[in-house]
Design a protein around this motif. Structure first.
Motif, PDB file in Angstrom:
ATOM      1  N   CYS A  44      74.936  58.822 -43.205  1.00 12.15           N
ATOM      2  CA  CYS A  44      73.878  57.697 -43.349  1.00 12.15           C
ATOM      3  C   CYS A  44      72.443  58.036 -43.944  1.00 12.15           C
ATOM      4  O   CYS A  44      71.607  59.069 -43.214  1.00 12.15           O
ATOM      5  N   ASP A  45      72.110  57.700 -45.092  1.00 13.89           N
ATOM      6  CA  ASP A  45      70.948  58.168 -45.546  1.00 13.89           C
ATOM      7  C   ASP A  45      69.611  58.023 -44.883  1.00 13.89           C
ATOM      8  O   ASP A  45      68.548  58.640 -45.013  1.00 13.89           O
ATOM      9  N   PHE A  46      69.508  56.897 -44.129  1.00 11.86           N
ATOM     10  CA  PHE A  46      68.368  56.640 -43.374  1.00 11.86           C
ATOM     11  C   PHE A  46      68.379  57.062 -41.729  1.00 11.86           C
ATOM     12  O   PHE A  46      67.484  56.609 -41.037  1.00 11.86           O
ATOM     13  N   GLU A  47      69.598  57.447 -41.302  1.00 13.74           N
ATOM     14  CA  GLU A  47      69.624  57.992 -39.955  1.00 13.74           C
ATOM     15  C   GLU A  47      70.775  58.823 -39.923  1.00 13.74           C
ATOM     16  O   GLU A  47      71.920  58.773 -39.645  1.00 13.74           O
ATOM     17  N   LYS A  48      70.502  60.274 -40.134  1.00 11.44           N
ATOM     18  CA  LYS A  48      71.330  61.345 -40.485  1.00 11.44           C
ATOM     19  C   LYS A  48      72.099  61.519 -39.321  1.00 11.44           C
ATOM     20  O   LYS A  48      73.358  62.027 -39.464  1.00 11.44           O
ATOM     21  N   ASP A  49      71.924  61.349 -37.960  1.00  9.01           N
ATOM     22  CA  ASP A  49      72.691  61.800 -37.075  1.00  9.01           C
ATOM     23  C   ASP A  49      73.748  60.567 -36.349  1.00  9.01           C
ATOM     24  O   ASP A  49      74.362  60.620 -35.546  1.00  9.01           O
ATOM     25  N   ALA A  50      73.746  59.386 -37.403  1.00 10.90           N
ATOM     26  CA  ALA A  50      74.692  58.390 -36.742  1.00 10.90           C
ATOM     27  C   ALA A  50      76.080  58.628 -36.991  1.00 10.90           C
ATOM     28  O   ALA A  50      76.582  59.584 -38.035  1.00 10.90           O
ATOM     29  N   ASN A  51      77.010  58.398 -36.063  1.00 12.30           N
ATOM     30  CA  ASN A  51      78.379  58.267 -36.118  1.00 12.30           C
ATOM     31  C   ASN A  51      79.356  57.415 -36.849  1.00 12.30           C
ATOM     32  O   ASN A  51      80.194  57.599 -37.280  1.00 12.30           O
ATOM     33  N   THR A  81      81.678  60.124 -38.074  1.00  9.07           N
ATOM     34  CA  THR A  81      82.576  61.172 -37.372  1.00  9.07           C
ATOM     35  C   THR A  81      83.482  60.640 -36.505  1.00  9.07           C
ATOM     36  O   THR A  81      83.661  59.595 -36.369  1.00  9.07           O
ATOM     37  N   ASP A  82      84.314  61.584 -35.748  1.00  7.97           N
ATOM     38  CA  ASP A  82      85.071  61.177 -34.946  1.00  7.97           C
ATOM     39  C   ASP A  82      84.488  60.245 -33.692  1.00  7.97           C
ATOM     40  O   ASP A  82      85.274  59.488 -33.001  1.00  7.97           O
ATOM     41  N   ALA A  83      83.372  60.537 -33.414  1.00  8.96           N
ATOM     42  CA  ALA A  83      82.775  59.767 -32.290  1.00  8.96           C
ATOM     43  C   ALA A  83      82.481  58.472 -32.700  1.00  8.96           C
ATOM     44  O   ALA A  83      82.322  57.577 -31.707  1.00  8.96           O
ATOM     45  N   GLY A  84      82.580  57.991 -34.049  1.00 13.03           N
ATOM     46  CA  GLY A  84      82.264  56.916 -34.475  1.00 13.03           C
ATOM     47  C   GLY A  84      83.678  55.863 -34.643  1.00 13.03           C
ATOM     48  O   GLY A  84      83.766  54.745 -34.905  1.00 13.03           O
ATOM     49  N   LYS A  85      84.791  56.610 -34.262  1.00 12.57           N
ATOM     50  CA  LYS A  85      86.256  55.873 -34.391  1.00 12.57           C
ATOM     51  C   LYS A  85      86.249  54.576 -33.490  1.00 12.57           C
ATOM     52  O   LYS A  85      86.970  53.645 -33.578  1.00 12.57           O
TER      53      LYS A  85
END
Length: 661
Positions: A44-51, A81-85
């Motif tokens: 995400c270009d405005f929240e780099k650590d987003a899943n 990321t996998d955590a975002g599944k």
């Protein structure tokens, strides 16, 4: 809110024609059309650590040919990321009981890149199921197949509300970042809605326009032109909703827009009842089958309870008795609703029910016993604060019992928690408005529920230090009010071991060798702890002994350490800490470094921290008195609060240094 009469056949004859100066168009792609770049996106270009992130969320609100409210939803989510599944598991709740709302036209599909080609898999409708949460609330549930890092999921559906006035609120912010969120509303000129933003943030774009359509009332020869107001609300690059210490609720702090109908001037022959005042909301409640109609229903075996209550001398005794009987007899099923599900009679027979069933049973018994009391609707802290300017019934999620004593004193009774006391207003309903209902006299009023009585924590420690760098002694700790409830709930729920670990602050150098607790079953008395303990003073050597003089401070680590704050601070209630330590120092040692007597105060004088230090004949006395007279701070005051807590915790952690010789 139910539609009471719609005798005229209203037929939409033509499409909307824009004649305003601003052209309103959707900024989102059509369903099924995706840019390959979205699938190749890594962050995400405005929240780099987003899943995961919402690529777009769109709502289109309008009135259909029967003047029901319709919302067309369309949403697209990128899995990073996998955590975002877990974002692939979808749950859509709606009030489907009696067909008040219904969901139609569901479409869903998932996009993946396979050998650099876009692969589309449509959701199998057989994997969609409906859950009946209770008699009114329903949920449509489905999960996307083959969700993985890189996937994009998409779904759309239509939600129809059988009401003229209940435009659903729209959340621009979610638990994951949102790239683009837009809401389009098209509202006939007959309806005047008031809007309000919760957790205000400026719109990226807000356009208004006028449209018109031709409708007929009864016959095609009776056509009229209906003017409508069309508005577009847009927010871009919305950060995820983060949980912060002492945040009132996610609901209160999410960027959301709300709509309330404040004026309705329909054509002749068209009638509608809507709750534009709290008095109307109260009158609806008073006559509602699942609320007001439950208030006087006789309960099996109630005569014995009522007879015993009437024999007691004071209302306070009656309240204590009946509150205890209902609290111990009924089991709360964990569900909060403003309405009953099975009804009070059946809930009493089963000895289990939702929060409103439990507390309306308590109200009924109190009323029959001669105690002046009223059912009251509240919103728990997690559900969000009630906005008194918006007379919406669904702002509430629980009924309790309101017992006014005089102009300054009142009870708010909630028998859902086995450890609640009738003497304390439940912490989770503080600092918000509530609606109490006097059906007999047709009085329906809002009341702001608060409590100026602070939580109190009193600790007295008597200890001595040996020359081999060990502290041993006793501690007497008393928890009053909300501290009593929190401690008792923790002890009963988690058991003695976990509770003991909490008492010692998970300090592995501190051992509680014995613990005795008093007044566990007496609501009117503090929860007392009598403790024997030993503490290894680590870091000491042959010449110096280092120690913190308050091993049982009752205060957790500093919750306000982040530099910035996005939500207001809701402490719930005020609190007072009184900490006293008397320590006998070892022979052959003297104090090399000793904390000084010191006072610290917030700029607005709402919180103070005083430390008193004295030493005489080899005995050290240190006393802390911390008073917080304020339970709410706007986020704009956070820098002052953060600085105060930093200095206060530095005071609490300041060590005493003893030197040999």
């Amino acid at each position: 809110m139910k539609r009471t009469l719609m005798p005229l056949a209203v037929l939409l004859l033509s499409t909307a024609l824009s004649f305003g100066q601003q052209k309103i168009e959707s900024h989102t792609p059509a369903f099924g059309k995706i840019d390959k770049a979205d699938l190749e996106m890594k962050t995400c270009d405005f929240e780099k650590d987003a899943n995961a992130m919402v690529l777009f969320s769109k709502g289109d609100v309008y009135y259909d040919e029967s003047f029901n409210i319709v919302v067309e939803y369309h949403k697209r989510i990128k899995i990073l990321t996998d955590a975002g599944k877990k974002q692939g598991d979808i749950r859509i709740e709606y009030y489907g009981g009696n067909r008040y709302e219904y969901i139609t036209n569901l479409q869903a599909e998932i996009f993946n890149l396979n050998n650099d080609k876009v692969e589309v898999t449509k959701l199998d409708k057989k994997q969609v199921y409906t859950e009946n949460v209770d008699k009114n609330l329903m949920a449509m549930i489905f999960s996307f197949p083959n969700v993985k890092a890189g996937s994009v999921i998409e779904y759309k559906y239509r939600r129809t509300v059988n009401s003229l006035s209940s435009i659903p609120d729209w959340a621009f912010q979610e638990t994951i970042p949102v790239k683009h969120s837009e809401l389009i509303t098209t509202i006939p000129e007959w309806f005047i809605f008031r809007t309000q933003q919760r957790n205000y943030a400026p719109f990226t774009q807000h356009l208004t326009s006028k449209v018109t359509r031709s409708i007929t009332t009864g016959s095609a020869t009776n056509a009229v032109m209906l003017n409508e107001d069309k508005e577009l609300y847009v927010m871009d690059d919305v950060p995820s909703m983060i949980k912060e210490p002492y945040m009132s609720s996610e609901v209160d702090n999410t960027r959301t827009i709300y709509f309330q109908l404040v004026h309705f001037q329909p054509p002749a022959g068209f009638t509608q009842s809507f709750s534009d005042t709290w008095a109307k909301v109260g009158s609806i409640l008073a006559d509602h089958e699942d609320f007001g109609s439950q208030l006087r229903r006789k309960l099996a075996g109630e005569e014995e309870l009522i007879t015993k209550a009437k024999a007691l001398k004071t209302d306070g005794q009656k309240i204590a008795y009946l509150f205890g009987e209902v609290k111990n007899a009924m089991k709360w099923n964990g569900i909060d609703r403003w309405y009953t599900n099975d009804g009070t009679v059946k809930a009493w027979e089963k000895k289990t029910g939702n929060s409103t069933e439990v507390n309306l049973i308590l109200y009924h018994l109190l009323k029959q016993s001669g105690v002046r009391s009223y059912p009251m609707l509240v919103s728990t802290r997690s559900h969000g604060k009630v906005n008194p300017a918006f007379s919406f019934l669904y702002q509430f999620n629980r009924a309790v019992v309101y017992v006014p004593v005089d102009s300054t004193k009142y009870y708010v009774l909630d028998a859902t928690n086995k450890y609640n006391s009738h003497l304390d207003i439940p912490d989770e309903v503080l600092n918000s408005h509530a609606l109490w209902v006097d059906k007999d006299n047709k009085r329906y009023d809002l009341k702001f529920v608060d409590n100026e009585v602070p939580e109190r924590y009193v600790a007295y420690i008597n200890a001595e230090i040996s020359a081999d760098s060990r502290m041993s002694g006793t501690a007497q700790i008393s928890n009053f009010n909300y501290g009593r409830l929190a401690g008792l709930t923790n002890f009963k729920t988690n058991g003695e071991k976990k509770y003991t670990d909490q008492l010692r602050g998970n300090n592995n150098s501190l051992t509680i060798t014995s613990l005795k607790m008093d007044n566990i079953d007496v609501d009117s008395l503090p929860l007392n702890h009598n403790i024997n303990f030993k503490l290894e003073l680590t870091g000491s050597d042959n010449n110096y002994i280092y120690f913190n003089p308050i091993p049982f401070s009752g205060m957790s680590s500093n919750p306000f350490i982040t530099e910035n704050r996005v939500s207001n601070i809701d402490l719930g209630h005020c609190n007072t800490y009184s900490l006293t330590t008397v320590i006998k120092l070892p022979a052959g040692y003297h104090t090399d470094a000793l904390p000084k007597s010191l006072s610290l105060m917030m700029p607005d004088k709402s919180i103070s921290c005083n430390r008193t230090v004295a030493q005489e004949d080899g005995t050290l006395l240190i006393r802390y008195q911390i008073n917080n007279k304020k339970n709410f701070y706007p986020k704009e005051d956070y820098p002052y609060l953060r600085e105060f807590y930093k200095k206060m915790h530095e005071m609490l952690n300041e060590q005493v240094v003893l030197k040999k010789g």
